[in-house]
Design an enzyme around this catalytic site. Structure first.
Site, PDB file in Angstrom:
ATOM      1  CG  ASN A 197      39.002  29.327  42.710  1.00 43.05           C
ATOM      2  OD1 ASN A 197      38.783  30.533  42.638  1.00 43.05           O
ATOM      3  ND2 ASN A 197      38.366  28.552  43.563  1.00 43.05           N
ATOM      4  CD  GLU A 230      31.002  34.508  49.708  1.00 43.99           C
ATOM      5  OE1 GLU A 230      31.444  33.517  50.320  1.00 43.99           O
ATOM      6  OE2 GLU A 230      29.880  34.998  49.936  1.00 43.99           O
ATOM      7  CB  CYS A 263      35.818  28.441  47.757  1.00 44.96           C
ATOM      8  SG  CYS A 263      34.492  28.768  46.605  1.00 44.96           S
ATOM      9  CD  GLU A 315      29.948  37.168  45.732  1.00 41.75           C
ATOM     10  OE1 GLU A 315      30.079  37.891  44.741  1.00 41.75           O
ATOM     11  OE2 GLU A 315      30.841  36.424  46.155  1.00 41.75           O
TER      12      GLU A 315
HETATM   13  P1  NAD Z   1      44.328  35.624  47.016  1.00 43.33           P
HETATM   14  O1  NAD Z   1      43.745  36.183  48.269  1.00 43.33           O
HETATM   15  O2  NAD Z   1      45.779  35.388  46.974  1.00 43.33           O
HETATM   16  O3  NAD Z   1      43.999  36.589  45.792  1.00 43.33           O
HETATM   17  C1  NAD Z   1      42.681  36.991  45.507  1.00 43.33           C
HETATM   18  C2  NAD Z   1      42.748  38.336  44.801  1.00 43.33           C
HETATM   19  O4  NAD Z   1      43.206  39.313  45.739  1.00 43.33           O
HETATM   20  C3  NAD Z   1      43.710  38.372  43.620  1.00 43.33           C
HETATM   21  O5  NAD Z   1      43.148  39.133  42.574  1.00 43.33           O
HETATM   22  C4  NAD Z   1      44.923  39.062  44.218  1.00 43.33           C
HETATM   23  O6  NAD Z   1      45.710  39.714  43.253  1.00 43.33           O
HETATM   24  C5  NAD Z   1      44.255  40.058  45.151  1.00 43.33           C
HETATM   25  N1  NAD Z   1      45.128  40.609  46.183  1.00 43.33           N
HETATM   26  C6  NAD Z   1      46.229  40.046  46.742  1.00 43.33           C
HETATM   27  N2  NAD Z   1      46.794  40.907  47.627  1.00 43.33           N
HETATM   28  C7  NAD Z   1      46.018  42.008  47.656  1.00 43.33           C
HETATM   29  C8  NAD Z   1      46.066  43.245  48.375  1.00 43.33           C
HETATM   30  N3  NAD Z   1      47.043  43.529  49.235  1.00 43.33           N
HETATM   31  N4  NAD Z   1      45.101  44.145  48.151  1.00 43.33           N
HETATM   32  C9  NAD Z   1      44.096  43.888  47.279  1.00 43.33           C
HETATM   33  N5  NAD Z   1      44.017  42.767  46.548  1.00 43.33           N
HETATM   34  C10 NAD Z   1      44.960  41.834  46.735  1.00 43.33           C
HETATM   35  O7  NAD Z   1      43.507  34.304  46.689  1.00 43.33           O
HETATM   36  P2  NAD Z   1      43.746  33.291  45.465  1.00 43.33           P
HETATM   37  O8  NAD Z   1      44.951  32.481  45.787  1.00 43.33           O
HETATM   38  O9  NAD Z   1      43.677  34.001  44.154  1.00 43.33           O
HETATM   39  O10 NAD Z   1      42.450  32.394  45.548  1.00 43.33           O
HETATM   40  C11 NAD Z   1      42.373  31.240  46.335  1.00 43.33           C
HETATM   41  C12 NAD Z   1      41.501  31.500  47.541  1.00 43.33           C
HETATM   42  O11 NAD Z   1      40.221  31.972  47.115  1.00 43.33           O
HETATM   43  C13 NAD Z   1      41.221  30.261  48.356  1.00 43.33           C
HETATM   44  O12 NAD Z   1      41.387  30.540  49.729  1.00 43.33           O
HETATM   45  C14 NAD Z   1      39.765  29.960  48.061  1.00 43.33           C
HETATM   46  O13 NAD Z   1      39.075  29.272  49.054  1.00 43.33           O
HETATM   47  C15 NAD Z   1      39.202  31.309  47.848  1.00 43.33           C
HETATM   48  N6  NAD Z   1      37.971  31.251  47.080  1.00 43.33           N
HETATM   49  C16 NAD Z   1      36.795  31.467  47.736  1.00 43.33           C
HETATM   50  C17 NAD Z   1      35.594  31.406  47.073  1.00 43.33           C
HETATM   51  C18 NAD Z   1      34.304  31.642  47.808  1.00 43.33           C
HETATM   52  O14 NAD Z   1      33.339  31.988  47.190  1.00 43.33           O
HETATM   53  N7  NAD Z   1      34.273  31.494  49.116  1.00 43.33           N
HETATM   54  C19 NAD Z   1      35.575  31.142  45.706  1.00 43.33           C
HETATM   55  C20 NAD Z   1      36.779  30.912  45.055  1.00 43.33           C
HETATM   56  C21 NAD Z   1      37.978  30.997  45.762  1.00 43.33           C
END
Ligand code: NAD
Length: 477
Positions: A148, A246, A280, A458
């Site tokens: 995102n 995060e 987020c 961060e």
């Molecule tokens: P996601 O958890 O599906 O993916 C995040 C990353 O993790 C991707 O690069 C993905 O390929 C990787 N990943 C997936 N499975 C994995 C595994 N088994 N081992 C290691 N890596 C793996 O999340 P998303 O759908 O890409 O992002 C949306 C989420 O991110 C929402 O929940 C949002 O709230 C959160 N987000 C949080 C913040 C924050 O700072 N708190 C900022 C932006 C997004």
């Protein structure tokens, strides 16, 4: 179409490409991006390990120069990179350019921080002994990012990692490899030695998992969903490795009777729907006191009626498409759940057609929601918000804090007393008064509490906490 390859040990490698598709127009392919294997991830980790000693001892001016050059190029190419961002992720062009500028500013900030790292000299409690406290790099840092914020999140992790002398294995989200590839290309050309920064684009379950399972990664910084975050945590504990998470949010935005209506509506619309609600820090719980409730809902509907949902790159678009079909299904599922739970869909929520095939959804506003409903407890991650009516400030604060998450909390009020009390008592890492829950500065700490975050903050100088490890040295005088 040119294949954008992975960068491993200073070489561009990879043959198989996957299409990066524009969510505003699924006929438009942004580019082909190589997909790394688990073996590629292991090669990248080995390269980062081999490069660590030299980079950890590299001169500060070298680090400063590379980070500064990167900042300058990102800023000089802001329109082009911002366009790439909007094309691959779907936020509006203004938002895409804004995020790109922020990425440039982050590299600029850490170029400066490279010259500012300091330790402490403290007298010992014993005579004739000196004590020095210094910060050293952690080692190989694994960086795993979500889709995102395709340029800002990679920037706020890569810049401090390199600034403090770590080497990096970077795995961006599958959906948006374009901006990640671009900043790695810029850093590579800016003169980073081989192996210091490695890019492995690919599946989380393959490339990400190989990183989690490696004993040669000393720290992992992760932004993404709660489920994946928990896997990162479990694997990192297993390897006795530093980690930082995060994750999700269910951020409240409180509107009190004494709020300025226009300020409240503008902040609520921005919080809930800008960037298609895919932040987020977005607010999906609008907690509104009785006296202003009806006026607020009417003004929200009117304001939402004026929002243009269309191609992210088109002039005049306020809200771009949802990022992909999977996320769109999640959004529409939650809209159906909200109706079943008894909330009233007061505005929007329908799929809309535009000139090009894309994932267009009219932002949705529920009223008559309670904080117990699933639409008020679970992260939707789309342009869907629910208004929860409360009696007074005390109830608003209680409802705001009644959530497993704790990233950002906002309030609209003209009362100094309530604003001050809210700042002290909101259970969140970030609190906003008369401002949207999203939209933060790049030079101050970012992060949350409770189920939203784990580990040190961060951004800004607080980033040093994660990317360095402290050493205490004693010397006999
Ligand atoms: P996601 O958890 O599906 O993916 C995040 C990353 O993790 C991707 O690069 C993905 O390929 C990787 N990943 C997936 N499975 C994995 C595994 N088994 N081992 C290691 N890596 C793996 O999340 P998303 O759908 O890409 O992002 C949306 C989420 O991110 C929402 O929940 C949002 O709230 C959160 N987000 C949080 C913040 C924050 O700072 N708190 C900022 C932006 C997004």
């Amino acid at each position: 179409m040119t294949l954008h390859q992975n960068l491993i040990a200073g070489e561009w490698v990879g043959t198989d490409g996957v299409a990066n598709v524009n969510p505003s127009n699924t006929n438009d392919v942004v580019g082909d991006y190589a997909r790394a294997s688990a073996d590629d991830a292991l090669a990248a980790i080995a390269a980062a390990k081999a490069a660590f000693l030299a980079w950890s001892r590299s001169g500060l001016l070298e680090r400063h120069a590379i980070l500064k050059k990167t900042a300058d190029e990102i800023l000089a190419r802001k329109d082009e990179l911002g366009r790439l961002l909007s094309r691959e992720e779907g936020k509006t062009l203004a938002e895409g350019i804004g995020e790109t500028v922020r990425a440039g500013q982050i590299f600029d900030f850490f170029a400066g921080e490279a010259l500012r790292l300091a330790g402490e000299v403290i007298p010992s409690v014993r005579p004739n002994i000196g004590v020095e406290i210094t910060r050293e790099p952690v080692g190989v840092v694994g960086i795993i990012t979500p889709w995102n914020f395709p340029i800002a999140i990679p920037a706020w992790k890569i810049a401090p990692a390199l600034c403090y002398g770590n080497t990096v294995v970077f795995k961006p989200a599958e959906l948006v490899p374009g901006c990640s590839w671009a900043i790695v290309d810029i850093l590579h050309r800016a003169g980073l030695p081989k192996g210091v920064l490695n890019l492995v684009m690919g599946k989380g379950s393959v490339v990400g998992q190989a990183m989690l399972d490696s004993p040669d990664i000393q720290a992992i910084t992760f932004t993404g969903s709660v489920g994946t975050g928990k896997r990162v945590a479990a694997a990192s504990v297993e390897h006795n490795r530093k980690f930082q998470l995060e994750m999700g949010g269910k951020n409240p935005f409180v509107v009190l009777d004494d709020a300025e209506l226009a300020v409240a509506v503008e902040a609520a619309v921005n919080s809930a729907f800008f960037s298609t609600g895919q932040r987020c820090t977005a607010s999906s719980r609008l907690i509104v006191t009785e006296g202003i409730h009806d006026k607020f809902v009417a003004a929200m509907a009117e304001r939402m009626n004026g929002l243009v949902v269309d191609d992210a790159l088109k002039a005049g678009t306020h809200i771009g498409p949802v990022v992909d079909q999977g996320q769109l299904n999640q959004d529409t599922d939650y809209i159906a759940i909200g109706k079943q739970e008894g909330a009233k869909l007061a505005f929007g929520g329908e799929l809309i057609a535009r000139d090009t095939p894309g994932f267009y959804l009219q932002p949705a506003l529920f009223t008559e929601a309670t904080n117990q409903m699933r639409i008020a407890r679970e992260e939707i991650f789309g342009p869907v918000a629910a208004v929860i009516r409360v009696k007074d400030y005390d109830e608003a604060l209680a409802v705001a804090n009644d959530t497993p998450f704790g990233l950002s909390s906002g309030i609209a009020t003209t009362s100094l007393k309530h604003a001050t009390h809210f700042k002290r008592n909101a259970e969140a890492g970030m609190v906003m008064v008369n401002l949207p829950t999203a939209g933060v500065d790049f030079h101050v700490p970012f992060g949350g509490r409770k189920g939203s975050s784990y580990g040190s903050r961060e951004q800004g100088k607080y980033a040093a906490e994660f990317y360095t490890t402290v050493k205490t040295a004693y010397t006999l005088a």
